[in-house]
Write an enzyme that holds these catalytic residues in place. Structure first.
Site, PDB file in Angstrom:
ATOM      1  N   CYS A 103      84.832   8.729  21.448  1.00  0.00           N
ATOM      2  CA  CYS A 103      86.256   8.414  21.407  1.00  0.00           C
ATOM      3  C   CYS A 103      86.461   7.009  20.852  1.00  0.00           C
ATOM      4  O   CYS A 103      85.822   6.056  21.312  1.00  0.00           O
ATOM      5  CB  CYS A 103      86.851   8.509  22.807  1.00  0.00           C
ATOM      6  SG  CYS A 103      88.588   8.030  22.885  1.00  0.00           S
ATOM      7  N   CYS A 190      92.726  12.919  23.462  1.00  0.00           N
ATOM      8  CA  CYS A 190      91.764  12.596  24.517  1.00  0.00           C
ATOM      9  C   CYS A 190      90.635  13.610  24.453  1.00  0.00           C
ATOM     10  O   CYS A 190      90.852  14.816  24.634  1.00  0.00           O
ATOM     11  CB  CYS A 190      92.455  12.644  25.871  1.00  0.00           C
ATOM     12  SG  CYS A 190      91.331  12.382  27.259  1.00  0.00           S
ATOM     13  N   GLN A 216      90.359  21.590  41.227  1.00  0.00           N
ATOM     14  CA  GLN A 216      89.368  20.934  40.383  1.00  0.00           C
ATOM     15  C   GLN A 216      89.658  21.190  38.908  1.00  0.00           C
ATOM     16  O   GLN A 216      89.991  22.299  38.518  1.00  0.00           O
ATOM     17  CB  GLN A 216      87.971  21.430  40.725  1.00  0.00           C
ATOM     18  CG  GLN A 216      87.478  20.971  42.088  1.00  0.00           C
ATOM     19  CD  GLN A 216      87.053  19.520  42.107  1.00  0.00           C
ATOM     20  OE1 GLN A 216      87.004  18.858  41.067  1.00  0.00           O
ATOM     21  NE2 GLN A 216      86.745  19.007  43.278  1.00  0.00           N
ATOM     22  N   CYS A 338      83.419  13.461  46.893  1.00  0.00           N
ATOM     23  CA  CYS A 338      83.574  12.970  45.527  1.00  0.00           C
ATOM     24  C   CYS A 338      83.319  11.475  45.428  1.00  0.00           C
ATOM     25  O   CYS A 338      83.457  10.899  44.350  1.00  0.00           O
ATOM     26  CB  CYS A 338      84.968  13.311  44.994  1.00  0.00           C
ATOM     27  SG  CYS A 338      86.305  12.661  46.010  1.00  0.00           S
TER      28      CYS A 338
END
Length: 384
Positions: A103, A190, A216, A338
């Site tokens: 990116c 993106c 998720q 997480c």
């Protein structure tokens, strides 16, 4: 609650349009922001950076790799601070694992959504494994070998995010925010977004999810998490289970299939919109709506169970919930986490009550970022 549960629609880790602003504090001397230093980069640390030192002071460096020699530019800090934050703006001696970021806005001063685009995907997982192992060692006193597993659904770490929101510039262009900032960076495409234009629909792996709820965002996540939880618990016909922070009932559905008509699954979820959907997604589960700790304090809520699934928000389950779980003496607990630091804190709490870490799987649900999802198996029997 922080976005961490497996059963709601995620605005999760790599999406930075709503990041909290930097904490404001009284300066401890003249600012050093913008100053540059040549440093040797040390180990990876929790949070998407590596640790370097300038005159003994810790510097948390983004866009670097362990072992590199780089020029850093300080992004936060004063002469009196214990540590500074910085970006690696010039690489003098590169790691063999460094690659060009796919990116164009992923580097210093650019979009803050991805921490690791400058790292080979396989090595990203090795760095994440090192962070999980370090947190368990430092916080819980455990020496655990960790491997971070790839999951199906991304393309070399890209195009995995099935739900994304963007900020807008005054001219209407899409944008993302810089790291720890409200400043916007134009982003035409993106590269972790699975859709273009930005997705607005929920991708639910056959589950009904409330608009704006958590689910998720990696397409391989629900299957991978369910497999890991069932492997950790090995539910048997006729057993009873608690599904805590249950979301819309992802784990409850599959627990029910395993324990059968003679078994029992009680799901507890604090968000009413998600809790209402447990009955839709997991018919047969007993759904309770309310704060998990307060609900478990009720003596009549499954006072004895065989199995527990814990899928708490990013801060972890914390002491009150852990103590309520161990009071029910389950034969196995599957802890879905997480945040490695929160997981390590909870594992240490379980150890205080005679439950040991008996297995750990780490899943790369957020490629190109420092985030990693873990499923830990805890069983009675003292420390590992």
């Amino acid at each position: 609650m922080a976005a961490c549960h497996a059963g709601r629609v995620s605005r999760g880790p790599a999406q930075n349009h709503r990041r909290s602003p930097k904490r404001r504090r009284a300066p401890r001397g003249p600012s050093v922001v913008g100053q540059r230093f040549e440093v040797e980069v040390g180990p990876v640390a929790h949070g998407g950076h590596c640790v370097a030192r300038v005159d003994g002071r810790a510097v948390f460096v983004r866009h670097a790799l362990p072992g590199e020699r780089v020029v850093v530019e300080v992004t936060e800090g004063t002469e009196g601070d214990r540590f500074w934050r910085a970006d690696a703006v010039e690489v003098l001696a590169a790691s063999a694992h460094r690659v060009p970021a796919p990116c164009p806005v992923a580097g210093p001063g650019g979009c803050g959504g991805c921490d690791l685009q400058h790292v080979e995907v396989a090595h990203q997982r090795e760095l994440k494994a090192a962070v999980v192992a370090e947190q368990l060692r430092r916080v819980a006193g455990l020496d655990v070998e960790v491997t971070v597993e790839a999951v199906p659904g991304d393309v070399d770490g890209l195009r995995w995010r099935t739900r994304q929101r963007y900020a807008r510039l005054p001219d209407g262009r899409t944008a993302m925010r810089k790291h720890r900032s409200h400043d916007l960076v134009p982003v035409e495409d993106c590269l972790i977004d699975a859709h273009r234009p930005p997705a607005t629909t929920v991708h639910d792996v056959g589950f009904e999810v409330a608009e704006g709820g958590f689910w998720q965002v990696h397409p391989g996540a629900p299957t991978a998490l369910v497999d890991a939880v069932l492997e950790a618990l090995d539910p048997q016909p006729g057993e009873s289970a608690l599904d805590l922070f249950a979301g819309v009932g992802l784990f409850s559905r599959f627990l029910l299939e395993r324990v059968g008509d003679a078994g029992r699954v009680v799901a507890v979820e604090g968000e009413p919109a998600a809790a209402r959907l447990i009955g839709v997604n997991a018919p047969g589960a007993e759904a309770l709506t309310g704060d998990v700790a307060a609900t478990l304090a009720g003596a009549d809520v499954a006072p004895e169970v065989d199995l527990v699934v814990l899928d708490p928000p990013r801060v972890g389950a914390r002491r009150e919930v852990v103590e309520a779980v161990v009071a029910r003496r389950p034969r196995a607990v599957a802890h879905v986490a997480c945040d490695p630091a929160a997981l390590a804190r909870d594992v240490a709490l379980f150890a205080e009550h005679g439950y040991r870490l008996d297995g750990l799987r780490a899943l790369d649900l957020f490629p190109m970022t420092h985030h990693v999802e873990c499923v830990a198996r805890l069983v009675p029997g003292g420390r590992s």
